[in-house]
Enzyme design. Structure first.
Site, PDB file in Angstrom:
ATOM      1  N   ASP A 152       0.852  -1.190   0.000  1.00  0.00           N
ATOM      2  CA  ASP A 152       0.000   0.000   0.000  1.00  0.00           C
ATOM      3  C   ASP A 152       0.887   1.239   0.000  1.00  0.00           C
ATOM      4  O   ASP A 152       1.922   1.284   0.693  1.00  0.00           O
ATOM      5  CB  ASP A 152      -0.913   0.009   1.232  1.00  0.00           C
ATOM      6  CG  ASP A 152      -1.962   1.097   1.141  1.00  0.00           C
ATOM      7  OD1 ASP A 152      -2.853   0.981   0.286  1.00  0.00           O
ATOM      8  OD2 ASP A 152      -1.887   2.063   1.919  1.00  0.00           O
ATOM      9  N   ASP A 212      -4.995   2.243  -4.043  1.00  0.00           N
ATOM     10  CA  ASP A 212      -3.543   2.221  -4.236  1.00  0.00           C
ATOM     11  C   ASP A 212      -2.922   1.008  -3.550  1.00  0.00           C
ATOM     12  O   ASP A 212      -1.765   1.046  -3.129  1.00  0.00           O
ATOM     13  CB  ASP A 212      -2.922   3.518  -3.694  1.00  0.00           C
ATOM     14  CG  ASP A 212      -3.245   3.738  -2.215  1.00  0.00           C
ATOM     15  OD1 ASP A 212      -4.154   3.068  -1.706  1.00  0.00           O
ATOM     16  OD2 ASP A 212      -2.580   4.574  -1.585  1.00  0.00           O
TER      17      ASP A 212
END
Length: 846
Positions: free
Chosen positions: A468, A511
């Site tokens: 992440d 993301d």
């Protein structure tokens, strides 16, 4: 002699001798006389009944005695003793009750009927007329008849008239006249029939022989009526008209063979999954059927594949190498003439040999016999043209039959080609993240579970990386989402370059990325993670004016089977490690410690205990989220969502459903959810037309007594199955597709409906459409959420709408969170919407 040949003169002669009108006239006359006699008799009977009542009424006004009544009745018998008319008087019960019974004729059923109805009645037979006249109480009658009221029937007068003698005389006179007339008619008709049949009979046999020789359409051209003379010019005119009709039929009649051929073709026009899979094989099969009945040389189709690009498929029944160029030039000429062709456009020609059954052709002749259909605008699938070339000897009617089908074939092929294209797009985007072209979340889960099973069987280790970005939101906020999307695409390429071909890389969402590394232990996974961490740290992307976008990542790593034994446990552990890394300073790699493993085990145990307590006390809480009709913006259905309570906190299903499936408890939760939801619906008196959606785990569907248990719940609440829609989740289903298919079909027979949940989020979606009787397709929320900013997602949704409409399914868009998305879905043709913008989940039905 010429006049005698005129059929009209002959008919006039016969009409004078043979007239059936005489018989009809005599019978009508006889019936008219008899009916008149009956009508007059009824009128006379009515008048007599009224007169009798009038006479009786005058006596009654003097308070007559029983003796006077009996005298009156005797006088009636005396007056009509020697006449054809008899009068009878019947007293009713009301009169007998007051004055006692008297000797009178036993009443017939007709008299009883008049007493009951109080209406006049007449009964006619061939020999008599019986008229019944009701004696109704009037105000003046109540003075004596104190037990009656106005309108009651106190008595009935029957007038019976014998008309036998009159009717018999009419019938005898008429039948005498009829007998004489029939003798004349039969004798005359016999003579005329003999003359006519002798003249015509031989020619009729000739005519019948010509007709019997017709066994096919081609035989119509061989019929010859010129040697048949019926003697009468009018009949010969009919013969000539029939001859003309036969000539016309020979030109336009479709042979039985052609009709059967057309029916067979139309039967194949049904769009099946096989036809969608290979439209070219479908067309070749059609053409081979056409070739069995007619000798065509070639057949072609034209599609527009771009603004200035076309492709044409030409199917040949001969090698005909020398004529391929000429055919291409003719097709190109037709395109230019139609107006759809643009200067400089490229046409890609593909020649396919169906069979080599025609040896030689005269191209100049067959070019003149070619038929085509070129459109000004392309149809669905890009279809713009179709054509066929016949042999010179081919039957005109057969040509017309095939020509009539050209437009239909063009439409069908275009539709199949379009659905084939949309299906391939659906299959691709169902497995891929449209932004990065990596695998999507749903495919990741299926592959992770597959890898767990494979590693268990073959006894090897593999690693899971959860990645992440630490500050990606800053990039979006500073430079906009377009830059952020481009940044993610660039990072995806870096990840692909840093890992092996056998490693599975997916974008989990936003993301966040995940990587499955087969045959990799903790040390190897750490080394690969370190390489990626360094490369991301080195990476920056120029934005504008010398500015660069840059970000760091945090990575959580878990190894099977060292750290976890199931896919869910492995992911939860790696995800928790990722966020611990963020708490410890970000931009790093975190592997699990003994303490980390202990916390995960404790959480699993806590949820397990909570689930067992929830089942024991039936504490499942149904939440209802509306599914709204996009045309009316009113609820069409409600999806029932599962919630449980933990110390005052309401837990969503994602927090416990995986553990429930691992423990084999999920089907018990589903039973409780269904029962409680239906109980709530009944109490709130939700309208009967509102459907109820349940999102079931596949592990519930394959429970042996699942169907019986659900039916039992519905029977208990008298709730119809046709209001229930079960949503099929893809988790685990694709492994058990045949088992699930059997249970779905069994539930469908009971009246339940089905929906695919999260369509487009995994590669199993298309398999569901192909294998299951689906009614609703629920498009994955992530695709819906980004459709206004991502053209691929928008195209996916539109393709899904096209596909589902062709298959008669309804579409539901999930995660509708704003007006912009709602309007985009309306434009795309979606049927129903669901999401926080149109209705949030609630324990109470709205």
């Amino acid at each position: 002699m010429l006049k005698l040949k005129k059929l009209s003169v002959f008919i006039l002669l016969i009409a004078g001798l043979v007239s059936v009108l005489v018989t009809a006239t005599l019978i009508v006359t006889m019936n008219t006389y008899i009916n008149d006699v009956k009508s007059i008799t009824i009128q006379q009977s009515k008048a007599l009944a009224q007169q009798t009542f009038s006479d009786m009424f005058q006596i009654m006004k003097t308070d007559w005695t029983k003796e006077q009544l009996e005298n009156f009745l005797k006088s009636l018998e005396t007056v009509h003793k020697n006449s054809n008319t008899k009068v009878y008087l019947y007293r009713g019960k009301l009169v007998d009750e007051l004055f006692g019974k008297i000797n009178q004729k036993k009443p017939s059923p007709y008299v009883d009927k008049v007493f009951k109805t109080g209406t006049f009645y007449s009964y006619k037979t061939d020999s008599s007329i019986r008229y019944f006249y009701p004696l109704k109480a009037q105000n003046v009658c109540l003075r004596c008849h104190i037990n009656a009221k106005v309108g009651d029937t106190l008595g009935v007068i029957e007038v019976k008239s014998n008309i036998y003698n009159v009717v018999h005389k009419i019938e005898v006179d008429i039948f005498k006249s009829l007998f004489f007339s029939l003798v004349v008619i039969v004798a005359g008709a016999s003579f005329v029939s003999f003359v006519i049949m002798k003249v015509i009979h031989s020619n009729v046999n000739k005519f019948k022989k010509e007709i019997e020789n017709i066994v096919s359409v081609d035989d119509l051209t061989k019929i010859n009526f010129s040697n048949i003379d019926f003697f009468f010019s009018e009949i010969n005119e009919i013969r000539d008209s029939i001859s003309t009709l036969v000539e016309k039929l020979a030109k336009i009649t479709v042979d039985k063979e052609i009709l059967e051929f057309e029916i067979k073709l139309l039967e194949q026009f049904i769009i099946t999954s096989e036809a969608i899979a290979n439209w070219q094989e479908f067309l070749e099969s059609l053409l081979k059927d056409i070739a069995k009945l007619m000798d065509f040389v070639f057949f072609y189709t034209i599609f527009r594949t771009g603004e200035d690009k076309f492709e044409s498929f030409i199917f040949w029944r001969c090698k005909c190498e020398g004529y391929k160029k000429e055919v291409e030039e003719d097709i190109l000429k037709s395109l230019k003439t139609s107006g759809i062709y643009v200067p400089g456009a490229k046409v890609d020609f593909q020649h396919i040999l169906l069979e080599n059954s025609i040896e030689t052709i005269d191209y100049e002749k067959i070019a003149k016999l070619s038929k085509n259909l070129i459109l000004e605008k392309p149809l669905v699938g890009g279809s713009v043209g179709i054509g066929i070339s016949f042999q010179a000897s081919e039957n005109e009617v057969k040509k017309m039959a095939v020509e009539a089908l050209l437009a239909t074939i063009l439409n069908i092929i275009g539709s199949i080609k379009a659905i084939n294209k949309y299906t391939k797009e659906l299959e691709y985007y169902a497995t891929r993240d449209p932004l990065t072209n990596l695998y999507n979340q749903r495919v990741f889960w299926e592959l992770l579970e597959y890898e767990v099973e494979r590693a268990r069987r073959h006894n090897y280790k593999f690693s899971l990386l959860v990645i992440d970005f630490d500050n990606f939101k800053l990039i979006n906020d500073t430079y906009g989402h377009a830059v952020g999307d481009n940044f993610l695409r660039r990072v995806a390429r870096i990840i692909e370059s840093d890992f092996r071909n056998e490693d599975i890389i997916a974008r989990y969402g936003g993301d966040e990325f995940v990587i499955i590394m087969p045959y990799t232990d903790a040390e190897q996974a750490f080394s690969a993670s370190k390489r990626l961490l360094d490369d991301i740290n080195k990476f920056s992307m120029e934005v504008n004016d010398g500015k660069y976008a840059k970000a760091t990542i945090s990575i959580g790593v878990a190894v099977y089977p060292d750290h976890a034994k199931t896919a869910k446990e492995l992911f939860v552990l790696a995800d928790n490690l990722l966020y611990k890394m963020k708490e410890e300073g970000k931009n790093g790699i975190k592997l699990p410690s003994d303490e980390d493993l202990r916390v995960v085990a404790e959480e699993f145990g806590k949820i397990s205990f909570l689930l067992m307590e929830t089942i024991d006390k039936k504490k499942v809480i149904p939440y209802f989220q509306p599914i709204v009709d996009i045309k009316t913006m009113k609820p069409y259905a409600y999806e029932v969502l599962m919630r449980i309570e933990d110390n005052g906190e309401i837990l969503s299903a994602y927090k416990f459903i995986e553990i429930a499936e691992t423990l084999g408890l999920v089907y018990k939760l589903d039973y409780i959810l269904i029962e409680k939801a239906i109980d709530t619906i009944i109490k709130h008196q939700l309208p009967d037309n509102i459907k109820i959606f349940f999102n079931l785990s596949p592990k519930s569907l394959i429970i042996g007594d699942f169907i019986d248990k659900v039916k039992s719940i519905l029977t208990q609440y008298s709730f119809p199955p046709n209001r229930i829609v079960f949503e099929i989740t893809e988790r685990d289903t694709i492994k058990n597709i045949e088992i699930i298919k059997k249970f779905v079909q069994a539930l469908r027979l009971e009246g339940f409906s089905f929906a695919i949940d999260d369509f487009g989020a995994g590669f199993a979606s298309y398999a569901y459409i192909k294998h299951f009787p689906i009614d609703f397709v629920k498009i994955d929320g992530e695709i819906v959420r980004t459709m206004t900013s991502n053209k691929i997602d928008e195209a996916f949704i539109k393709s899904t709408v096209t596909l589902t409409k062709a298959l008669n399914m309804k579409t539901i868009a999930e995660f509708v969170e704003n007006e912009e998305t709602l309007q985009a879905l309306i434009s795309a043709g979606i049927d129903f919407v669901q999401g926080y913008y149109v209705g949030k989940p609630s324990e109470n039905l709205l």
